[in-house]
Design a protein around this motif. Structure first.
Motif, PDB file in Angstrom:
ATOM      1  N   THR A 162       0.845  -1.183   0.000  1.00 32.39           N
ATOM      2  CA  THR A 162       0.000   0.000   0.000  1.00 32.39           C
ATOM      3  C   THR A 162       0.884   1.238   0.000  1.00 32.39           C
ATOM      4  N   SER A 222       2.377   4.832   0.728  1.00 34.69           N
ATOM      5  CA  SER A 222       2.286   5.708   1.892  1.00 34.69           C
ATOM      6  C   SER A 222       1.508   6.963   1.520  1.00 34.69           C
ATOM      7  N   SER A 223       1.083   7.708   2.540  1.00 28.40           N
ATOM      8  CA  SER A 223       0.360   8.950   2.260  1.00 28.40           C
ATOM      9  C   SER A 223       1.266   9.937   1.532  1.00 28.40           C
ATOM     10  N   THR A 224       2.563   9.896   1.828  1.00 30.37           N
ATOM     11  CA  THR A 224       3.508  10.773   1.124  1.00 30.37           C
ATOM     12  C   THR A 224       3.562  10.401  -0.353  1.00 30.37           C
ATOM     13  N   THR A 225       3.662   9.109  -0.624  1.00 31.03           N
ATOM     14  CA  THR A 225       3.685   8.648  -2.011  1.00 31.03           C
ATOM     15  C   THR A 225       2.382   9.000  -2.708  1.00 31.03           C
ATOM     16  N   SER A 226       1.274   8.773  -2.045  1.00 32.55           N
ATOM     17  CA  SER A 226      -0.026   9.097  -2.639  1.00 32.55           C
ATOM     18  C   SER A 226      -0.157  10.576  -2.949  1.00 32.55           C
ATOM     19  N   SER A 227       0.339  11.422  -2.055  1.00 29.09           N
ATOM     20  CA  SER A 227       0.256  12.857  -2.315  1.00 29.09           C
ATOM     21  C   SER A 227       1.174  13.261  -3.459  1.00 29.09           C
ATOM     22  N   ARG A 228       2.327  12.616  -3.586  1.00 27.47           N
ATOM     23  CA  ARG A 228       3.215  12.900  -4.717  1.00 27.47           C
ATOM     24  C   ARG A 228       2.559  12.482  -6.026  1.00 27.47           C
ATOM     25  N   SER A 246      -0.632  12.250  -6.666  1.00 26.05           N
ATOM     26  CA  SER A 246      -1.700  13.210  -6.944  1.00 26.05           C
ATOM     27  C   SER A 246      -1.131  14.514  -7.490  1.00 26.05           C
TER      28      SER A 246
END
Length: 131
Positions: free
Chosen positions: A5, A7-13, A15
């Motif tokens: 899954t 990370s939130s950091t990866t997901s924000s990047r 996006s």
């Protein structure tokens, strides 16, 4: 066991990258190999594996880092990892195919670190493209 899954950091990047692609021209770096060779690495730097630029991720991360820094300094949005030849076929030519993960991970870590530093210092999100 590691999670697959993001990370939130990866997901924000991800996006931010999608938003950038949808709204403007996104500029990526240029010739990694040419830039590395311009720094005149020695055969020792290459561990006697002439032309294996990926080995520089371990032996001369300073050189690899400086290439990323040069590209970000002139305003590119994205840099590619120094991993173009980090695949089993290419590394098998040097008899080091078993090092594909080690070299890929090192190349990605260097690029991510420099991108994060430029993001922090400029406020503009910088991206890393796997190669």
């Amino acid at each position: 066991m590691a999670s697959n899954t993001p990370s939130s950091t990866t997901s924000s990047r991800v996006s931010a990258f999608r938003e950038a692609l949808a709204s403007r021209v996104v500029v990526a770096d240029g010739a990694m190999g040419t830039m590395l060779q311009a720094q005149d690495p020695s055969m020792e730097d290459f561990e006697q594996l002439e032309g294996c630029n990926e080995i520089l991720n371990l032996t001369r991360p300073d050189i690899v880092r400086s290439v990323h820094e040069e590209y970000f300094a002139v305003g590119v949005d994205c840099v590619e990892t120094n991993t173009f030849g980090a695949n089993f076929a290419a590394l098998a030519e040097y008899d080091i195919a078993e090092r594909v993960f080690e070299l890929s991970q090192a190349g990605a870590a260097i690029a991510r670190e420099v991108a994060d530093e430029f993001t922090a210092s400029t406020g503009q999100q910088r991206f890393v493209l796997g190669s």
